[in-house]
Design a protein around this motif. Sequence first.
Motif, PDB file in Angstrom:
ATOM      1  N   GLU A  29      71.289  32.212  35.096  1.00 56.16           N
ATOM      2  CA  GLU A  29      70.734  33.385  33.956  1.00 56.16           C
ATOM      3  C   GLU A  29      69.312  33.185  33.289  1.00 56.16           C
ATOM      4  OE1 GLU A  29      73.951  32.905  31.047  1.00 56.16           O
ATOM      5  OE2 GLU A  29      75.227  34.348  32.077  1.00 56.16           O
ATOM      6  N   LYS A  30      69.003  31.674  33.047  1.00 57.04           N
ATOM      7  CA  LYS A  30      68.444  30.964  32.344  1.00 57.04           C
ATOM      8  C   LYS A  30      66.913  31.610  33.843  1.00 57.04           C
ATOM      9  CE  LYS A  30      68.954  27.856  29.181  1.00 57.04           C
ATOM     10  NZ  LYS A  30      70.388  28.361  29.131  1.00 57.04           N
ATOM     11  N   LEU A  31      67.040  30.877  35.183  1.00 59.52           N
ATOM     12  CA  LEU A  31      66.402  31.567  36.100  1.00 59.52           C
ATOM     13  C   LEU A  31      65.834  32.940  36.004  1.00 59.52           C
ATOM     14  CD1 LEU A  31      64.512  30.396  38.109  1.00 59.52           C
ATOM     15  CD2 LEU A  31      66.666  30.158  39.859  1.00 59.52           C
ATOM     16  N   GLY A  85      75.523  25.160  43.990  1.00 56.49           N
ATOM     17  CA  GLY A  85      76.089  24.903  44.533  1.00 56.49           C
ATOM     18  C   GLY A  85      75.906  23.143  45.050  1.00 56.49           C
ATOM     19  N   THR A  86      75.022  22.866  44.795  1.00 59.51           N
ATOM     20  CA  THR A  86      74.249  21.429  45.087  1.00 59.51           C
ATOM     21  C   THR A  86      74.183  21.272  46.546  1.00 59.51           C
ATOM     22  OG1 THR A  86      76.553  20.295  44.944  1.00 59.51           O
ATOM     23  CG2 THR A  86      74.664  21.051  43.319  1.00 59.51           C
ATOM     24  N   ALA A  87      75.331  20.325  47.209  1.00 61.28           N
ATOM     25  CA  ALA A  87      75.328  19.435  48.510  1.00 61.28           C
ATOM     26  C   ALA A  87      75.851  20.723  49.429  1.00 61.28           C
ATOM     27  CB  ALA A  87      75.953  18.622  48.555  1.00 61.28           C
ATOM     28  N   ILE A  88      76.581  21.538  49.370  1.00 60.08           N
ATOM     29  CA  ILE A  88      77.791  22.169  50.484  1.00 60.08           C
ATOM     30  C   ILE A  88      78.396  23.292  50.096  1.00 60.08           C
ATOM     31  CG2 ILE A  88      77.918  19.971  51.353  1.00 60.08           C
ATOM     32  CD1 ILE A  88      80.857  20.095  51.178  1.00 60.08           C
ATOM     33  N   GLY A  89      77.942  23.722  48.215  1.00 56.63           N
ATOM     34  CA  GLY A  89      78.152  24.746  47.502  1.00 56.63           C
ATOM     35  C   GLY A  89      79.327  24.271  47.083  1.00 56.63           C
ATOM     36  N   THR A  90      80.521  22.512  47.033  1.00 60.48           N
ATOM     37  CA  THR A  90      81.108  23.075  46.287  1.00 60.48           C
ATOM     38  C   THR A  90      80.471  22.366  44.362  1.00 60.48           C
ATOM     39  OG1 THR A  90      80.710  20.204  46.435  1.00 60.48           O
ATOM     40  CG2 THR A  90      82.192  21.712  47.544  1.00 60.48           C
ATOM     41  N   GLY A  91      79.637  22.161  44.148  1.00 60.94           N
ATOM     42  CA  GLY A  91      78.909  22.136  42.460  1.00 60.94           C
ATOM     43  C   GLY A  91      79.395  20.412  42.979  1.00 60.94           C
ATOM     44  N   ILE A  92      78.929  20.175  43.116  1.00 57.77           N
ATOM     45  CA  ILE A  92      79.467  18.644  43.174  1.00 57.77           C
ATOM     46  C   ILE A  92      78.364  18.161  41.964  1.00 57.77           C
ATOM     47  CG2 ILE A  92      78.347  17.457  45.119  1.00 57.77           C
ATOM     48  CD1 ILE A  92      80.128  15.261  45.093  1.00 57.77           C
ATOM     49  N   ASN A  93      78.348  16.877  41.281  1.00 56.44           N
ATOM     50  CA  ASN A  93      77.315  16.761  40.259  1.00 56.44           C
ATOM     51  C   ASN A  93      76.621  17.841  39.199  1.00 56.44           C
ATOM     52  OD1 ASN A  93      77.408  13.811  41.771  1.00 56.44           O
ATOM     53  ND2 ASN A  93      75.462  14.092  42.380  1.00 56.44           N
ATOM     54  N   THR A  94      77.457  18.538  39.088  1.00 53.00           N
ATOM     55  CA  THR A  94      77.278  19.389  38.213  1.00 53.00           C
ATOM     56  C   THR A  94      78.313  19.718  36.693  1.00 53.00           C
ATOM     57  OG1 THR A  94      77.561  21.401  38.800  1.00 53.00           O
ATOM     58  CG2 THR A  94      75.469  20.691  39.437  1.00 53.00           C
ATOM     59  N   PRO A  95      77.621  20.164  35.961  1.00 53.73           N
ATOM     60  CA  PRO A  95      78.981  20.409  34.450  1.00 53.73           C
ATOM     61  C   PRO A  95      80.002  21.381  35.056  1.00 53.73           C
ATOM     62  CG  PRO A  95      76.840  20.151  33.725  1.00 53.73           C
ATOM     63  CD  PRO A  95      76.710  20.288  35.017  1.00 53.73           C
ATOM     64  N   LYS A  96      80.858  21.644  34.326  1.00 54.20           N
ATOM     65  CA  LYS A  96      81.712  22.970  34.521  1.00 54.20           C
ATOM     66  C   LYS A  96      80.390  23.747  33.454  1.00 54.20           C
ATOM     67  CE  LYS A  96      85.898  25.676  34.614  1.00 54.20           C
ATOM     68  NZ  LYS A  96      87.288  24.926  33.502  1.00 54.20           N
ATOM     69  N   GLY A  97      80.186  25.231  34.439  1.00 52.87           N
ATOM     70  CA  GLY A  97      79.432  26.397  33.933  1.00 52.87           C
ATOM     71  C   GLY A  97      77.733  26.298  34.683  1.00 52.87           C
ATOM     72  N   TYR A  98      77.562  25.158  34.502  1.00 55.45           N
ATOM     73  CA  TYR A  98      76.066  24.782  34.898  1.00 55.45           C
ATOM     74  C   TYR A  98      75.358  25.762  35.771  1.00 55.45           C
ATOM     75  CZ  TYR A  98      71.410  23.347  37.107  1.00 55.45           C
ATOM     76  OH  TYR A  98      70.397  23.126  37.566  1.00 55.45           O
ATOM     77  N   SER A  99      75.654  26.278  37.269  1.00 51.73           N
ATOM     78  CA  SER A  99      75.726  27.589  38.121  1.00 51.73           C
ATOM     79  C   SER A  99      75.174  28.258  37.409  1.00 51.73           C
ATOM     80  CB  SER A  99      76.478  27.609  39.020  1.00 51.73           C
ATOM     81  OG  SER A  99      75.845  28.281  39.699  1.00 51.73           O
ATOM     82  N   GLN A 100      76.412  28.925  36.206  1.00 56.26           N
ATOM     83  CA  GLN A 100      75.817  30.132  35.620  1.00 56.26           C
ATOM     84  C   GLN A 100      75.215  30.092  35.064  1.00 56.26           C
ATOM     85  OE1 GLN A 100      78.128  33.310  35.955  1.00 56.26           O
ATOM     86  NE2 GLN A 100      76.457  34.699  34.712  1.00 56.26           N
ATOM     87  N   THR A 139      68.622  24.129  31.610  1.00 54.22           N
ATOM     88  CA  THR A 139      69.988  24.200  31.150  1.00 54.22           C
ATOM     89  C   THR A 139      70.684  22.228  31.137  1.00 54.22           C
ATOM     90  OG1 THR A 139      69.713  25.995  33.086  1.00 54.22           O
ATOM     91  CG2 THR A 139      72.063  24.934  32.966  1.00 54.22           C
ATOM     92  N   ASN A 140      69.500  21.687  32.008  1.00 53.99           N
ATOM     93  CA  ASN A 140      70.271  19.678  31.949  1.00 53.99           C
ATOM     94  C   ASN A 140      70.064  19.449  30.269  1.00 53.99           C
ATOM     95  OD1 ASN A 140      71.703  19.174  34.135  1.00 53.99           O
ATOM     96  ND2 ASN A 140      69.179  19.489  34.969  1.00 53.99           N
TER      97      ASN A 140
END
Length: 467
Positions: free
Chosen positions: A248-250, A229-244, A59-60
């Motif tokens: 999906e890849k996982l 979600g990274t540290a507390i679920g806010t997604g800090i330090n990730t680009p938009k759309g990274y989680s989804q 994903t990265n």
Amino acid sequence: MNTRSEYDLLGNLHVPANALYGIQTLRAAENFKITGVPIAHFPELIKALAMVKAAAARTNQEFKLLDEDKADAIVFACQDLINGQHHEHFIVDVIQGGAGTSTNMNANEVIANIALLKLGYQLGDYDHLHPNDHVNKSQSTNDAYPTAACLGIQFAADNFLPALHQLKLSLEAKGREFSHVLKMGRTQLQDAVPMTLGQEFEAFAVTLGEDIDRIKEACALLCEVNLGGTAIGTGINTPKGYSQKAIEKLATISKKPLVPASNLVEATSDMGAFVFFSGILKRLAIKLSKMSNDLRLLSSGPRTGFGEIMLPKMQPGSSIMPGKVNPVIPEAMNQTAYQVIASDLAITMAAEAGQLQLNAMEPMIIYNLLNSLKMLKEACNMLNERCIQGIEANESACLAHVENSIGIITALVPRIGYSNSSRIAKEALMTGATVKSLILKEQLLTEHELNELLKPENMIAPTNALA
């Protein structure tokens, strides 16, 4: 011992030269010597961690946060771990402070060092590929670790369920084998009404089958993960759309239907799915223990107890009493069940101990769930192969208990009434006479009527014989 020097926030430390782990893993191994059980004891968790890291790397790469060479090397390293290689380098105790950071860093460092070798560099040469900057990119322990736990527990359940299913099949087979063996049922350890030994074993099989379904349902809850979600679920330090995209890849890598949690902040701190899964394992443990208690009672004696079944003789039972053979296999299942039940309480307390946006007790929760699944798998295999499959019925003892019991009077209540039945039962107990002889003596029924009512098939199921 040959060593290499590595540096972190606290300073330098000498790491074994050939170790795939690094300085943070070594610090954790020195700090936490609690259970003596390393992460390597649970290959399902290592496999799941590697899958998370591989999905993150791809994903990265897709978001151009990681170049292709580094991503390929990380994925190569992860595949080695998925294939079962290098697990001996996961040396951190499963119980640890830090909410799983030590486990996550153990994975990050091992993967980084395998990748460095793949790229042609030396172990620990993190300028070229770093455990935090590259392997852990767009992640935190607080999303990577619980996501891996959700996967690892499902993999462990996949390994356990066949053992439980085989135990169920063996109980069903005994149900068919013993379908003709009439015996007395008992309630509160007192004579109740007749049944077959087959019905008793069929009931064991059905109750275990129910929990096979419940475990599958609990696994479905673990498919909702907080990766991204990274540290507390806010997604800090990730680009938009990274989680989804990462999830999906996982899902593709793991072949599990993973989806993002509806609220990553909630999912980062909530242990509800783990508590639910643990509750199902406790429920199963209670059933297995109750069944083991029944097997011990039914086989008790062999001459001064129930003696209705004979368990396989597995080992001499006493260092002082010759000829004694104990029901060691059901006893071992009992003890396994007690440990699983105790683990559920520990998980309950750990889940309650979460504070604000994180639960720091996750390592203990994950350890207990994986350990319970591991123990239950081995115990179910043991009970199946070393006990259930070899059980024999003592048909003469079963029949004698029926013939000598006052419990058969229940079958006559619709014809002679409750009051007469109570009186006959009392007299049978006081005099030692059989129920049949007293009924005939008082001419409450003819011999033909009595024999019809007391036919085995008319006492073990609904019937028209009373019409």
